[in-house]
Every structure is written in C-alpha cells, then in structure tokens.
Scaffold this active site. Structure first.
Site, PDB file in Angstrom:
ATOM      1  N   ASP A   1     -14.520  41.532 -59.234  1.00  0.00           N
ATOM      2  CA  ASP A   1     -15.528  40.578 -58.787  1.00  0.00           C
ATOM      3  C   ASP A   1     -16.932  41.158 -58.969  1.00  0.00           C
ATOM      4  O   ASP A   1     -17.175  42.337 -58.664  1.00  0.00           O
ATOM      5  CB  ASP A   1     -15.257  40.314 -57.292  1.00  0.00           C
ATOM      6  CG  ASP A   1     -16.001  39.114 -56.754  1.00  0.00           C
ATOM      7  OD1 ASP A   1     -15.754  38.001 -57.227  1.00  0.00           O
ATOM      8  OD2 ASP A   1     -16.824  39.295 -55.840  1.00  0.00           O
TER       9      ASP A   1
ATOM     10  N   GLU B   1      -4.214  56.578 -64.935  1.00  0.00           N
ATOM     11  CA  GLU B   1      -3.233  57.504 -64.348  1.00  0.00           C
ATOM     12  C   GLU B   1      -1.844  56.866 -64.315  1.00  0.00           C
ATOM     13  O   GLU B   1      -0.849  57.541 -64.119  1.00  0.00           O
ATOM     14  CB  GLU B   1      -3.610  57.835 -62.885  1.00  0.00           C
ATOM     15  CG  GLU B   1      -4.832  58.687 -62.716  1.00  0.00           C
ATOM     16  CD  GLU B   1      -5.333  58.651 -61.266  1.00  0.00           C
ATOM     17  OE1 GLU B   1      -4.607  58.166 -60.370  1.00  0.00           O
ATOM     18  OE2 GLU B   1      -6.459  59.112 -61.046  1.00  0.00           O
TER      19      GLU B   1
END
Ligand code: GLC
Length: 553
Positions: A216, A269
């Site tokens: 956002d 990751e």
C-alpha cells in the site's frame, strides 16, 4: 551461454504472466451473516475462482482495525480482525487456495498505522521528545501559539494532513502527520526501529505461507527532509499533485527505494518466488519503473494504463511506453483496469467528464454514464488487456460486468473521503458494494441473513454469478474464455507486435499466434480474416464499435 546473454532472456517466474484476482474481503462473501464479508466466505467461494482460472488472489486488509478506512487503518499487523475471522481461518483459506493451485498475496500497509495501534498509543502517552513519538511524524505547530499546522500538506482524503494532539497536561500540544485520514498516523521510516518491525511482520506472513505482498502507498513512507511546504497546494488525489515539475515532498522520495531493497532481501529468503507488488501512483512510467528494478519489487500497478481514456491512439501510446519502460528494467508490465479505489471500468469508460482517482460518482455528478456503452467498452478493454504481454490484476465483480453503484444514500456512505470533503467528493463506496452471487437469495447470495454493509442495488439480480454462469454470452463467460485462451496460447509471455495500416480508431497487435483487433471508433470496420477465438460482443463480417476480438490463422 554467456552470462550477458542470460540477462537478456526474460524470466519465467509465475508473476510475470499471472492473472491475479483482487478480493476486497468485506464485500466478497459473508459466511457469518453479519453483513461484512469474511475469510470463511473467501474459502467457500474458491471453487468459483478456480473455475474462472486465476493464478492468484490478493486480499485487501483483514487485519485488526477500527475500520475507519475499511481496514487500511491497521491496529495489529499480525492478527485477523474478528470481523473477518481468525488466524486459523486464514491458514485454512490459504491451504485450500494452494490446494487448488491458487497463490495468495496479502496487503501490507507500511505508510501508516491506525491511531489505535499500540505504537501510536505509546507515542501519545510518552510525550514530546520521546523515542516513541519518533516512530511517527510529530512536529510543533506554527503560528504564535503553535495552533497552525507545521506545513501546508493536504490529506489525500481532503482537509489538512495534520492533527493536533492534547498532551497529558490537558493542553493542546504537538501535531502528527497523516497523509490519509486523521485516524491513520504516518510512520517515520527514517527510524530503523520502524523498518525492523516490518521485517518481522513480513516474515510472519511469509512463514504462514503467503506468496507475497501488495504494498500500500509504496510511493509514500519517506518525506523530504525538513518537511517543506508543497509548492502549490496539492490536489487531494493519491498522486497528490505530484508532477515532475512540481514533485510532492511526501511522494516518491529517492530513499524509499532503500526500503524496497530491504524488503526484497526479506522475501528472497523464502523459496517459491514470493512477490512484492507496488501501489505507487507516480508518473510518468519511466519513474514508476524504478519500483521494479531488479533488486526492488516485482510488479507495480500500471495506473497510467488504467487512467488512459477510451481512445485508440492514447492506448497504443501507453502500451508502447509501458512495454518499453518496464522491459528496460527487466520487469513485466502489470496491467489493471479496476480496483477498490477507482470508479469501476464499466462506468468509468463511459464517463463524459473528468473523474480523478478516488473521487467517485453519485447522484449529483455532472452526467451519468451510459451503461450499455460502458459494458461494451469494458468487455472490449478487458479482452484487450488480457492479451497483453505481462501480468494482469482483476478486481472482484469486474468478471460480472458490475457497474459503479451511484445511488448509495448519503447516510450509508462509509468512505472517509465523503465526510472529510463534506460531501463534495463521493469517494469509493460505489465500487465496493458487496457482490451478487445469486438472483434470488438474501443479499443476492452475499450473506445468509440478507445483511450487507453497503446497500446493494436491485439490478444486482441481473448481474449475479449464478445467472451468468450458464450463459455463453455473459461477461463471466467472456472472462473465463479469455483466461483459458490466454493460458492456452501463452500470449502473456509473447512479444507484442503492432499491426500497421489499420483503420482509424482500431488497436491491432499480434502476440504469438494470436491477433487482437479492437474497434474503439464510432463506425464498424471490416473484420480481418482468421478464426475467431474470442469476441467481446456479437459480430458479423464487420467489427462493431467498442468491440475486441482475438483471432488465429
Ligand atoms: C491505498 C489504498 C486505499 C487506502 C489508502 C490508505 O491507496 O488502496 O484504499 O485508503 O491507501 O491506506
């Protein structure tokens, strides 16, 4: 193959070509009958989304929130609001979606919190000069007694972007910045503590199996140092009066890219090609493309495309520019025509007046859109969009051809824009009305009790999914067929080749084996030879105005 050669080969990651369906949870499906959609409702309707053929869903916020901005005011980023269910409901929904081959993207709202968030409550309690206040953007006021805001910035929802607090001694004190509603204080992203909190929040959802984040206000977060006045009073829209000549000191500040590089490392990751998609209202496209440089986000909504008028030359131009600018940084274009902040494209494409993002339309708007024309255009626009190379987002209900709801009673309107502008701007409620699933059930199948947080119009019966499912000419059937053909012909991974020498008003291009021919003009044009795979409206030997077809040879 040399390494240099490898870099030039477009990647094959899923998000480069994916069709992602936006679920606005409060308006999608309500399982518990309180009139607000919920996560169990989402789970119950996954079969319909699988049948539609989408690759992923993005859910607008379902986190703990007082709901002053429909959940974009988050009070706890790592829990589900009881309105929407529980974390168990989320896990179940995600497992069911994955079981159907549908990925799940969640919304992340890093620019601000809710004023109810414990971080902001701690900042208020700790007082001026404290570490806690420094997690947000607190400043002394100006004027003799500090009773004027620190600068001239305006909220996107209207009114000043600053609110003054009452300090512990009962006296008026500092001001805090809120680029949106007063209940949405902006975080201070210059503070490492803030960044660390979000690293953990991202990992929380990635650990639960989320496939990524729609981010956002990804053009916000960092404000120009010294918080200078905006040179001219900004227009209160999400792009905030931000232009290259007059850049807004609160949008698109260069250091925000360090945040996205940091987030990219976090998602990298994890295995499974997790994604970051930016909501960044910045122009021109060359500037937007910075958000999707190789070490930043994967996708950025192409709002320049969304905002382009129904005009052949303008569309050709924005598509060419998009493909050029995004491919220059190795990214796909992320096409979009509707979302929960803009007038639904059935209505928008038939508007005869300018209507900026988020302003909405209502009974007193200057002119009403002709919905027959609008639906025809919207179907053609979508047929065209779904053939373009790259990824595409769909907004719930557009597959039913839903128009904007115009006649919501004033006292039922909920968007803070409506109240903050004293009714001058209708805001976004008209695109957020709960979906019709069935013509005859309570709330058109949205909720078992018939409750609905925004009133649904009677025409919803005609648009209900059940009515459209068996009709080969329905908008739902068109979307389903387009998604199937897109997959079958792999158009999204092809290069686009323009077809020259077409009549005025025609947009025509080739993507692999498919030719797309769209008539945006006022008069019928001859239909080129070929086998019709898909047509947005009935056709004979001519292609009618506001119609698009897919052809093969
Ligand atoms: C984004 C959201 C919008 C929300 C605003 C503040 O623009 O899409 O719905 O009101 O941010 O969070």
């Amino acid at each position: 193959m040399s390494d240099a050669g490898k870099d030039l080969i477009p990647g094959t990651e899923w998000w480069r070509t994916a069709v992602i369906y936006q679920i606005y949870p409060r308006s999608f499906a309500d399982a518990n009958g309180d009139g607000v959609g919920d996560l169990r409702g989402v789970t119950s309707r996954l079969p319909e989304l699988e049948a539609l053929g989408v690759d992923a869903i993005w859910l607008s916020p379902f986190y703990v929130s007082p709901q002053h901005d429909a959940g974009y005011d988050v009070a706890d980023f790592t829990d589900v609001d009881p309105l929407f269910g529980t974390l168990d409901d989320f896990d179940h929904m995600l497992a069911e979606a994955h079981g159907r081959g549908i990925r799940v993207i969640v919304d992340m709202v890093p620019n601000h919190t809710s004023a109810d968030h414990e971080w902001f409550q701690a900042a208020l309690a700790a007082g001026p000069g404290s570490e806690e206040r420094d997690h947000f953007v607190f400043r002394e006021g100006t004027g003799e007694d500090g009773s004027e805001p620190p600068n001239n910035w305006q909220s996107v929802f209207g009114g000043p972007a600053w609110t003054r607090v009452t300090e512990a001694d009962g006296n008026p004190g500092q001001w805090y910045l809120h680029l949106f509603d007063t209940s949405q204080p902006d975080l201070n992203w210059e503070h490492e503590w803030v960044a660390q909190q979000f690293d953990d929040i991202l990992r929380f959802w990635l650990d639960r199996g989320a496939d990524g984040f729609r981010v956002d206000v990804a053009h916000g977060l960092i404000k120009a140092s010294g918080l200078p006045d905006h040179a001219t009073a900004p227009g209160p829209v999400a792009s905030g009066g931000d232009t290259l000549d007059n850049p807004a000191p609160f949008w698109a500040q260069e250091p925000v890219h360090d945040v996205w590089r940091r987030w990219r490392k976090v998602v990298d990751e994890y295995d499974g090609e997790r994604v970051l998609c930016a909501e960044a209202w910045v122009y021109p496209l060359a500037r937007m493309a910075k958000w999707v440089r190789p070490d930043e986000m994967h996708q950025s909504f192409n709002f320049a495309y969304l905002e382009t008028a129904w005009d052949a030359d303008a569309l050709k131009q924005v598509i060419t520019e998009s493909l050029h600018e995004f491919s220059a940084v190795g990214a796909p274009s992320t096409w979009v025509l509707s979302n929960h902040d803009v007038v639904r494209h059935v209505s928008r494409l038939a508007l005869t007046f300018d209507n900026p993002q988020g302003h909405g339309i209502g009974p007193n708007s200057p002119a009403m859109p002709d919905l027959d024309i609008g639906l025809k255009r919207a179907r053609a626009a979508t047929a065209m969009m779904l053939a373009l190379p790259g990824s595409a987002y769909l907004y719930q209900g557009e597959e039913l051809g839903l128009p904007e709801v115009i006649d919501i009673p004033d006292n039922a309107r909920q968007d803070p824009t409506w109240a903050r502008t004293n009714g001058e701007r209708y805001g976004r409620d008209g695109c957020r009305v709960p979906l019709p699933w069935s013509p005859s059930e309570p709330a058109y199948g949205f909720s078992p009790t018939g409750a609905s947080w925004l009133p649904q119009p009677e025409i919803w019966a005609d648009f209900a999914r059940e009515v459209q499912a068996g009709d080969p000419n329905s908008t739902l059937s068109l979307y389903t067929a387009a998604l199937k053909a897109r997959r079958e012909f792999g158009t999204a991974a092809c290069d686009l080749e323009w077809i020259a020498d077409v009549p005025a008003g025609v947009v025509a291009f080739r993507v692999g084996e498919v030719t797309v021919y769209a008539n945006l003009g006022d008069a019928p044009v001859p239909l080129p030879a070929g086998k019709i795979l898909l047509a947005s409206s009935p056709h004979d030997s001519e292609l009618q105005p506001d119609t698009a077809v897919w052809l093969t040879h």
